[in-house]
Enzyme design. Structure first.
Site, short mmCIF file in Angstrom:
data_model
loop_
_atom_site.label_atom_id
_atom_site.label_comp_id
_atom_site.label_asym_id
_atom_site.label_seq_id
_atom_site.Cartn_x
_atom_site.Cartn_y
_atom_site.Cartn_z
N HIS A 161 5.60 -38.54 -8.52
CA HIS A 161 4.67 -39.61 -9.16
C HIS A 161 3.53 -38.81 -9.89
O HIS A 161 3.46 -37.80 -9.93
CB HIS A 161 3.74 -40.36 -7.96
CG HIS A 161 3.02 -39.71 -7.16
ND1 HIS A 161 3.25 -38.55 -6.35
CD2 HIS A 161 1.69 -39.91 -6.99
CE1 HIS A 161 2.01 -38.05 -5.87
NE2 HIS A 161 1.07 -39.08 -6.13
N HIS A 176 0.27 -38.93 -10.36
CA HIS A 176 -1.18 -38.72 -10.01
C HIS A 176 -1.12 -37.14 -10.39
O HIS A 176 -0.31 -36.18 -10.34
CB HIS A 176 -1.27 -38.82 -8.52
CG HIS A 176 -1.88 -40.02 -8.19
ND1 HIS A 176 -1.63 -40.55 -7.08
CD2 HIS A 176 -2.28 -41.15 -8.92
CE1 HIS A 176 -2.13 -42.05 -7.06
NE2 HIS A 176 -2.54 -42.10 -8.26
N ASP A 195 -2.64 -34.48 -9.56
CA ASP A 195 -2.56 -33.44 -8.53
C ASP A 195 -1.15 -32.74 -8.51
O ASP A 195 -0.77 -31.98 -7.66
CB ASP A 195 -3.27 -33.54 -7.43
CG ASP A 195 -2.62 -34.87 -6.51
OD1 ASP A 195 -2.72 -35.92 -7.21
OD2 ASP A 195 -2.80 -34.45 -5.43
N HIS A 196 -0.11 -33.84 -8.92
CA HIS A 196 1.22 -33.59 -8.90
C HIS A 196 1.98 -33.14 -10.28
O HIS A 196 2.98 -32.67 -10.26
CB HIS A 196 1.93 -34.83 -8.26
CG HIS A 196 1.69 -35.10 -6.97
ND1 HIS A 196 2.30 -34.77 -5.82
CD2 HIS A 196 0.47 -35.38 -6.33
CE1 HIS A 196 1.73 -35.01 -4.69
NE2 HIS A 196 0.42 -35.49 -4.98
N HIS A 204 3.02 -45.81 -2.17
CA HIS A 204 1.70 -45.35 -2.40
C HIS A 204 0.91 -46.20 -3.22
O HIS A 204 0.97 -47.32 -3.43
CB HIS A 204 2.03 -43.81 -2.96
CG HIS A 204 0.87 -43.10 -3.24
ND1 HIS A 204 -0.09 -42.59 -2.43
CD2 HIS A 204 0.72 -42.12 -4.46
CE1 HIS A 204 -0.92 -41.99 -2.78
NE2 HIS A 204 -0.70 -41.23 -4.17
N ASP A 217 3.60 -38.62 -2.14
CA ASP A 217 2.66 -39.40 -1.27
C ASP A 217 3.11 -40.73 -0.69
O ASP A 217 3.53 -41.39 -1.50
CB ASP A 217 1.34 -39.45 -2.19
CG ASP A 217 0.68 -38.02 -2.53
OD1 ASP A 217 1.21 -37.02 -2.13
OD2 ASP A 217 -0.30 -37.92 -3.13
N HIS A 276 0.45 -31.57 1.84
CA HIS A 276 -0.68 -32.20 1.47
C HIS A 276 -1.77 -32.44 2.38
O HIS A 276 -2.03 -33.57 2.73
CB HIS A 276 0.09 -33.61 0.91
CG HIS A 276 -0.64 -34.40 -0.15
ND1 HIS A 276 -1.58 -35.17 -0.02
CD2 HIS A 276 -0.56 -34.26 -1.39
CE1 HIS A 276 -2.23 -35.68 -0.86
NE2 HIS A 276 -1.33 -35.28 -2.15
ZN LIG Z 1 -0.93 -39.36 -5.11
#
Ligand SMILES: [Zn+2]
EC number: 3.1.-.-
Length: 309
Positions: free
Chosen positions: A63, A65, A67-68, A145, A216, A274
């Protein structure tokens, strides 16, 4: 086949844990490395491993976001700086928007890559089988998510049986073309009239491995489907036992929910990643202990840890 974790933390980096990224090392199988998510700083982690960026042939994003994905432009640029090595193309699989993110980052930073990137974007309506090669099939399904997020199921195709050359020699089969025939399943008759049945000398095919890597997610039926009979399930555990409500509100799971998914799916092994920076090392052992009451073969992974599959 191994998984090496390049970042096992949630949301933001901490001293102990970088943000999300892992490498599925398929060196013995296809001489390639596949990355799953590219949190910021993952290329620094790669420097601490034996992974060569050129071997990275495919990147799968769960996804969008930050942090990914914030490590992706940096990694792609550094991968170009291997001047004396052959520049090989790269495939990126991920939700719609990943192409625009990568191309925009490269364009505004004036980065030019000496290799091609093939983007494979998908949305809710184009999931399912996203890749098939002669050795592997990869499926993606939507998880639950706060934004569109998927999990991946990597299925290795069954491995052919191997020929028992020692026993064939002992049976009097001369080394040469007859070996090839037998390997192809053909029965043969030797000069002295001995009949050799191919099936007696070829081991049964071995089932391929199943690796499930989720993004996530709240506890989801899709996670269970993706993890059915998996050899390894990599599941997020942003929260711990008792935090189910807050986990739900933030679109995440607890260790207990991850363990329930592994149990319901009949997975063989559960790796929790995570992990929130709030957890200290004594909390980590508790995370594992609590999860083990639901699913015994569970482990909380660390950055740079390598797990053989
Ligand atoms: Zn996320």
């Amino acid at each position: 086949m191994d998984i090496q974790f390049l970042g096992t933390g949630a949301g933001q980096p901490s001293k102990a844990r970088n943000v999300s990224s892992l490498a599925l090392k398929l060196l013995d199988e296809i001489n390639e490395v596949w990355l799953f998510d590219c949190g910021e700083g993952m290329q620094n982690r790669i420097l601490e491993t034996t992974i060569r960026p050129r071997k990275v042939s495919k990147i799968f994003i769960t996804h969008l976001h930050g942090d990914h994905i914030f490590g992706l432009p940096g990694f792609l640029s550094s991968r170009a700086f291997q001047a004396n090595e052959e520049q090989t193309d790269l495939d990126i699989y991920g939700p719609q928007g990943i192409k625009s993110f990568v191309l925009t980052s490269l364009r505004v930073s004036g980065s030019r890559l000496p290799y091609r990137i093939h983007f494979h974007e998908f949305d809710q309506d184009s999931l399912g089988k996203i890749l098939e090669t002669d050795k592997f099939t990869v499926y993606a399904e939507e998880l639950d998510h706060t934004i569109f997020c998927v999990g991946y199921r990597v299925m290795q195709k069954d491995l052919e049986g191997t020929l028992d050359a020692e026993r064939l020699k002992a049976a009097g089969v001369p080394f040469g073309p007859l070996f090839g025939k037998i390997k192809n399943g053909q029965d043969v008759v030797l000069e002295d009239g001995t009949e050799i049945k191919a099936a007696d000398y070829i081991s049964a095919p071995r089932p391929g491995k199943i690796i499930t890597i989720l993004g996530d997610t709240r506890k989801a039926n899709a996670s269970v489907r993706l993890a059915v009979n998996a050899d390894v399930l990599v599941h997020e555990s942003t929260y711990g036992k008792g935090d189910e409500k807050i986990a739900r509100n933030h679109g995440h799971s607890t260790n207990m929910q991850a363990a329930q998914v592994a149990a319901e799916a009949g997975a063989k092994r559960l790796l929790l990643n995570h992990i929130s920076a709030r957890f200290l090392s004594k909390d980590i052992s508790q995370l594992k202990k609590d999860a083990a009451t639901v699913f015994e073969n569970v482990h909380v992974v660390k950055d740079l840890e390598e797990v053989e599959i």
